[in-house]
Design a protein around this motif. Structure first.
Motif, mmCIF file in Angstrom:
data_model
loop_
_atom_site.group_PDB
_atom_site.id
_atom_site.type_symbol
_atom_site.label_atom_id
_atom_site.label_comp_id
_atom_site.label_asym_id
_atom_site.label_seq_id
_atom_site.Cartn_x
_atom_site.Cartn_y
_atom_site.Cartn_z
ATOM 1 N N ILE A 120 1.498 -21.884 27.364
ATOM 2 C CA ILE A 120 2.584 -20.909 27.410
ATOM 3 C C ILE A 120 2.779 -20.266 26.044
ATOM 4 O O ILE A 120 2.841 -19.037 25.908
ATOM 5 C CB ILE A 120 3.888 -21.587 27.875
ATOM 6 N N GLU A 121 2.865 -21.097 25.014
ATOM 7 C CA GLU A 121 3.110 -20.596 23.659
ATOM 8 C C GLU A 121 1.963 -19.705 23.186
ATOM 9 O O GLU A 121 2.186 -18.643 22.585
ATOM 10 C CB GLU A 121 3.286 -21.773 22.704
ATOM 11 N N ARG A 122 0.741 -20.118 23.467
ATOM 12 C CA ARG A 122 -0.430 -19.371 22.990
ATOM 13 C C ARG A 122 -0.519 -18.002 23.678
ATOM 14 O O ARG A 122 -0.768 -16.986 23.020
ATOM 15 C CB ARG A 122 -1.694 -20.187 23.262
ATOM 16 N N ALA A 123 -0.310 -17.984 24.996
ATOM 17 C CA ALA A 123 -0.394 -16.720 25.727
ATOM 18 C C ALA A 123 0.747 -15.785 25.341
ATOM 19 O O ALA A 123 0.544 -14.576 25.162
ATOM 20 C CB ALA A 123 -0.381 -16.992 27.230
ATOM 21 N N ALA A 124 1.957 -16.335 25.210
ATOM 22 C CA ALA A 124 3.105 -15.504 24.845
ATOM 23 C C ALA A 124 2.935 -14.912 23.451
ATOM 24 O O ALA A 124 3.289 -13.752 23.194
ATOM 25 C CB ALA A 124 4.387 -16.323 24.931
ATOM 26 N N ALA A 125 2.376 -15.694 22.540
ATOM 27 C CA ALA A 125 2.171 -15.216 21.174
ATOM 28 C C ALA A 125 1.187 -14.057 21.113
ATOM 29 O O ALA A 125 1.251 -13.217 20.205
ATOM 30 C CB ALA A 125 1.684 -16.362 20.290
ATOM 31 N N SER A 126 0.276 -14.004 22.077
ATOM 32 C CA SER A 126 -0.710 -12.918 22.108
ATOM 33 C C SER A 126 -0.206 -11.711 22.883
ATOM 34 O O SER A 126 -0.940 -10.732 23.042
ATOM 35 C CB SER A 126 -2.024 -13.417 22.706
ATOM 36 N N GLY A 127 1.027 -11.780 23.384
ATOM 37 C CA GLY A 127 1.621 -10.636 24.067
ATOM 38 C C GLY A 127 1.311 -10.527 25.547
ATOM 39 O O GLY A 127 1.572 -9.486 26.153
ATOM 40 N N LYS A 128 0.772 -11.583 26.135
ATOM 41 C CA LYS A 128 0.443 -11.540 27.556
ATOM 42 C C LYS A 128 1.676 -11.836 28.408
ATOM 43 O O LYS A 128 2.576 -12.561 27.975
ATOM 44 C CB LYS A 128 -0.652 -12.563 27.863
ATOM 45 N N PRO A 129 1.755 -11.277 29.618
ATOM 46 C CA PRO A 129 2.854 -11.633 30.515
ATOM 47 C C PRO A 129 2.789 -13.114 30.875
ATOM 48 O O PRO A 129 1.751 -13.602 31.323
ATOM 49 C CB PRO A 129 2.601 -10.755 31.751
ATOM 50 N N VAL A 130 3.887 -13.825 30.643
ATOM 51 C CA VAL A 130 3.963 -15.253 30.949
ATOM 52 C C VAL A 130 5.199 -15.493 31.808
ATOM 53 O O VAL A 130 6.312 -15.141 31.407
ATOM 54 C CB VAL A 130 4.044 -16.113 29.670
ATOM 55 N N HIS A 131 4.992 -16.089 32.967
ATOM 56 C CA HIS A 131 6.089 -16.388 33.884
ATOM 57 C C HIS A 131 6.189 -17.902 34.048
ATOM 58 O O HIS A 131 5.179 -18.558 34.340
ATOM 59 C CB HIS A 131 5.848 -15.732 35.245
ATOM 60 N N VAL A 132 7.391 -18.444 33.876
ATOM 61 C CA VAL A 132 7.586 -19.893 33.937
ATOM 62 C C VAL A 132 8.623 -20.214 35.010
ATOM 63 O O VAL A 132 9.722 -19.653 35.001
ATOM 64 C CB VAL A 132 8.050 -20.457 32.580
ATOM 65 N N TRP A 133 8.249 -21.128 35.904
ATOM 66 C CA TRP A 133 9.153 -21.579 36.958
ATOM 67 C C TRP A 133 9.337 -23.097 36.883
ATOM 68 O O TRP A 133 8.392 -23.827 36.559
ATOM 69 C CB TRP A 133 8.599 -21.237 38.335
ATOM 70 N N PHE A 134 10.549 -23.543 37.221
ATOM 71 C CA PHE A 134 10.868 -24.965 37.302
ATOM 72 C C PHE A 134 11.354 -25.288 38.716
ATOM 73 O O PHE A 134 12.100 -24.502 39.325
ATOM 74 C CB PHE A 134 11.959 -25.338 36.291
#
Length: 253
Positions: A99-113
């Motif tokens: 999550i951190e790596r993808a978000a840092a590169s500016g990619k769309p990241v969706h997180v569900w719990f």
């Protein structure tokens, strides 16, 4: 019928206790492809570490997943139920690192719990997940799901929103080599049901055709088509049931 399309790699990231949800997300992506891919000229390609990461020595498992999947993906779908997953040297879990790596590169990241009830055996792990959830709430809007089906529906909506933001360029077809003519032959026929001597329907091939299409970038001049025997027959097998076959030439180059 083939069509040109942009292919987006969608990484499904989660700990090992979310197999049902991971499968539901993959089905949702395939379902989107079936109904929308041709019209939108976009294909969503699900990527999962257990099926798409290639084993290799010389780096840790997470480093391998990062290089092969996280860094190459276009969208990340991250899921958590009652486990956070195994810690890595850079993050509290492998999924957290992705999550951190993808978000840092500016990619769309969706997180569900998951909002499903947690059994007594998993209370400790669920508490760790809840604490991690609190840390993420300061970084973006998180989602929750009541069931795998609910999650699948939300994933399709998220992908739709991503496509609007990404503003993909129109896909292009394959680039033909600059090498002149490129004749490609294909064999076609139709079938029909005809009764035999006992009145039983049999399938018979009719209308045999060889279609030769020029896929190159120059005219096909002085073109010669040669039919050779197969299986020790005196004539090509495809001509044995009829006296002749039609040969059609098509120029597309």
């Amino acid at each position: 019928m083939s069509f040109n399309a942009n292919v987006l790699q969608v990484l499904i990231a989660s700990p090992g206790d979310t197999i049902e949800e991971r499968n539901a997300v993959e089905r949702a992506l395939h379902g989107w492809n079936a109904s929308r891919a041709e019209r939108e000229q976009v294909v969503l390609l699900p990527r999962r570490w257990e099926t798409d990461a290639v084993p290799v020595m010389g780096s840790s498992g997470q480093e391998t997943i990062n290089a092969q999947l996280v860094d190459k993906c276009d969208i990340v779908i991250a899921l958590f139920d009652a486990r956070l997953g195994q810690a890595t040297k850079n993050a509290v879990s492998g999924t957290a690192e992705e999550i951190e790596r993808a978000a840092a590169s500016g990619k769309p990241v969706h997180v569900w719990f998951s909002d499903a009830p947690v059994s007594r055996d998993h209370l400790e792990g669920a508490q760790v997940v809840a604490e991690f959830r609190q840390t993420l709430e300061a970084e973006g809007l998180l989602g929750s799901y009541a069931s795998a089906e609910d999650l699948a529906y939300q994933v399709r909506n998220a992908v739709e929103a991503d496509l609007e933001r990404l503003e993909l360029a129109a896909p292009t077809g394959r680039i033909l080599s600059q090498g002149g003519a490129e004749p490609v032959a294909s064999y076609h026929y139709r079938t029909e049901q005809v009764p035999d001597s006992k009145g039983k329907l049999r399938t018979r091939q009719r209308g045999h055709r060889i279609i030769v299409t020029n896929k190159g970038d120059a005219p096909a001049e002085d073109f010669t088509l040669t039919l050779e025997p197969m299986d020790d027959l005196e004539v090509p097998h495809m001509l044995s049931s009829e006296a002749s076959a039609a040969v059609c030439l098509s120029e597309t180059g």
